[in-house]
Write an enzyme that holds these catalytic residues in place. Structure first.
Site, PDB file in Angstrom:
ATOM      1  N   HIS A  18       0.563  -1.152  -0.098  1.00 51.42           N
ATOM      2  CA  HIS A  18       0.045   0.173   0.130  1.00 51.42           C
ATOM      3  C   HIS A  18       0.790   1.534   0.004  1.00 51.42           C
ATOM      4  O   HIS A  18       0.592   2.304  -0.517  1.00 51.42           O
ATOM      5  CB  HIS A  18      -0.460   0.447   1.113  1.00 51.42           C
ATOM      6  CG  HIS A  18      -1.502   1.023   1.052  1.00 51.42           C
ATOM      7  ND1 HIS A  18      -3.194   1.106   1.453  1.00 51.42           N
ATOM      8  CD2 HIS A  18      -2.047   2.242   1.630  1.00 51.42           C
ATOM      9  CE1 HIS A  18      -3.945   2.936   2.372  1.00 51.42           C
ATOM     10  NE2 HIS A  18      -2.723   3.305   1.284  1.00 51.42           N
ATOM     11  N   GLU A  19       1.655   1.418   1.225  1.00 51.85           N
ATOM     12  CA  GLU A  19       3.004   2.449   1.265  1.00 51.85           C
ATOM     13  C   GLU A  19       3.824   2.678  -0.125  1.00 51.85           C
ATOM     14  O   GLU A  19       3.606   3.452  -0.585  1.00 51.85           O
ATOM     15  CB  GLU A  19       3.664   2.451   2.484  1.00 51.85           C
ATOM     16  CG  GLU A  19       2.949   2.077   3.951  1.00 51.85           C
ATOM     17  CD  GLU A  19       1.854   3.797   3.699  1.00 51.85           C
ATOM     18  OE1 GLU A  19       2.347   4.782   2.876  1.00 51.85           O
ATOM     19  OE2 GLU A  19       0.391   3.756   4.602  1.00 51.85           O
ATOM     20  N   HIS A  41       2.283   4.151  -2.699  1.00 53.47           N
ATOM     21  CA  HIS A  41       2.877   5.946  -2.943  1.00 53.47           C
ATOM     22  C   HIS A  41       3.391   6.841  -3.895  1.00 53.47           C
ATOM     23  O   HIS A  41       3.579   7.743  -4.061  1.00 53.47           O
ATOM     24  CB  HIS A  41       1.905   6.109  -1.043  1.00 53.47           C
ATOM     25  CG  HIS A  41       0.838   5.585  -1.148  1.00 53.47           C
ATOM     26  ND1 HIS A  41      -0.517   6.846  -1.239  1.00 53.47           N
ATOM     27  CD2 HIS A  41       0.000   5.354   0.159  1.00 53.47           C
ATOM     28  CE1 HIS A  41      -1.446   6.600  -0.840  1.00 53.47           C
ATOM     29  NE2 HIS A  41      -1.148   6.105   0.556  1.00 53.47           N
TER      30      HIS A  41
END
Length: 384
Positions: A82-83, A86
């Site tokens: 998820h990170e 980004h």
């Protein structure tokens, strides 16, 4: 999950790890750090899952807690994806990404600078929840072909957790990713990033209050009775959301003040002097001319330095007649020359890139308009 905002992405600057974290590697070109608080959540997951593990695989004894910790590792690998998403999108837009940190409540991506357009803000934010939803859907698909046992339990947990993370992170309130999506939308509609930040901050406060109410409403709406751990966790999450949202609201107010700062309006009248002129004489001439700043120039009249006001104050008066003004002058590097029309956030970004006490303001034709003092900018923001 959240992500905190160069024409070309650079490698992260290596330095000491933040206190309470340790580095486990890199992903998407960024350091991956694990906070010591992660071990607390891993232990909590192990304790909560122990009865379920025992029912699926009786007789494991203390190993059932090891299974719980292993599940926590798998879950946080999904958080890392998820990170990392980004980080990848931020780098594609040219931002430097220093690190990805996994902690008690998930993870955070440290991105230097802030999105320059609503489109950048939207995609950097939304890609995280999209990744979590994709992992959740993939895990749900695996559920149909996974045999019974601890592996099936892991797949179920991974699917449920990622789908929940993806959905919750789309809630429109900072510091969640959905808050940044809301910020981008309001920014696009109003043309004012500060309005977007404030709206998303209030969305975060509303979300925090809603989280506090969950343990109270669950018994009324379902047969589930929240445990003490449930209540503590919701309270911790609510505090986290409220704190982040409040910081965003304060940031929105500061941004509003910053947007009103115009370099031209704050410029000080400038006296140009040769760099070998005695400092005492330069100060006397500036006083007579009612100039608030001094610029040193070459024999051809080209600006070469800005006198540092703090350095002048530090120079003893009895030495000033014997010291050349160049002794208290900072040579004009590129970052010390600013366009006179610069305003708001662009002005603050320029000051952050090249910290100094004074900057030379240049007209479009290359002539000197005046000098901008950082202290004057700070006073303007406080009084705004």
């Amino acid at each position: 999950m959240s992500s905190s905002a160069p024409d070309q992405a650079r490698q992260p600057r290596r330095g000491p790890n933040p206190r309470g974290t340790f580095r486990i590697g890199t992903i998407a070109g960024s350091d991956v750090l694990v906070s010591s608080s992660w071990f607390l959540v891993a232990a909590l997951i192990a304790v909560v899952m122990a009865p379920r593990v025992d029912s699926i695989q009786p007789g494991l004894g203390g190993w059932k807690y090891v299974v719980g910790v292993a599940f926590a590792v798998v879950l946080y690998l999904a958080v890392l994806l998820h990170e990392a998403s980004h980080a990848v999108v931020a780098r594609r837009y040219g931002f430097e990404v220093h690190s990805i940190t996994l902690h008690f409540l998930g993870g955070v991506t440290a991105i230097e600078g802030e999105a320059r357009t609503p489109r950048q803000e939207f995609w950097i934010a939304v890609v995280g929840p999209i990744t979590s939803l994709a992992v959740g859907v993939a895990a749900a698909a695996l559920w149909f072909v996974t045999p019974d046992g601890l592996l099936l339990m892991t797949v179920e947990g991974l699917a449920g957790a990622n789908l929940l993370i993806g959905v919750l992170n789309l809630v429109p309130g900072l510091p969640l990713d959905g808050g940044r999506v809301l910020k981008a939308a309001v920014w696009q509609l109003t043309g004012r990033v500060e309005t977007g930040v404030t709206a998303a901050g209030w969305g975060g406060r509303v979300t925090a209050v809603a989280v506090v109410l969950v343990p109270l409403l669950l018994p009324m709406l379902t047969d589930y009775e929240p445990t003490t751990i449930d209540i503590v966790l919701t309270f911790v999450i609510a505090i986290f959301l409220w704190s982040g949202a409040s910081q965003a609201i304060v940031s929105g107010r500061v941004r509003t003040k910053v947007a009103q700062v115009v370099a031209r309006d704050l410029a000080r009248r400038t006296l140009a002097v040769p760099d070998d002129l005695p400092l005492a004489e330069a100060i006397r001439q500036a006083h007579d001319a009612k100039a608030g700043s001094i610029v040193t120039v070459s024999s051809a009249g080209r600006p070469i330095g800005v006198v540092d006001e703090a350095a002048v104050r530090a120079m003893p008066e009895d030495r000033r007649p014997w010291v050349a003004v160049s002794a208290v002058t900072r040579t004009l590097e590129e970052g010390l020359r600013l366009p006179v029309a610069i305003t708001g956030a662009q002005l603050l970004d320029a000051i952050r890139r090249t910290p100094a006490s004074e900057y030379l303001l240049i007209e479009p034709d290359g002539s000197v308009y005046g000098v901008l003092a950082t202290a004057d900018v700070e006073r303007a923001v406080r009084a705004g």
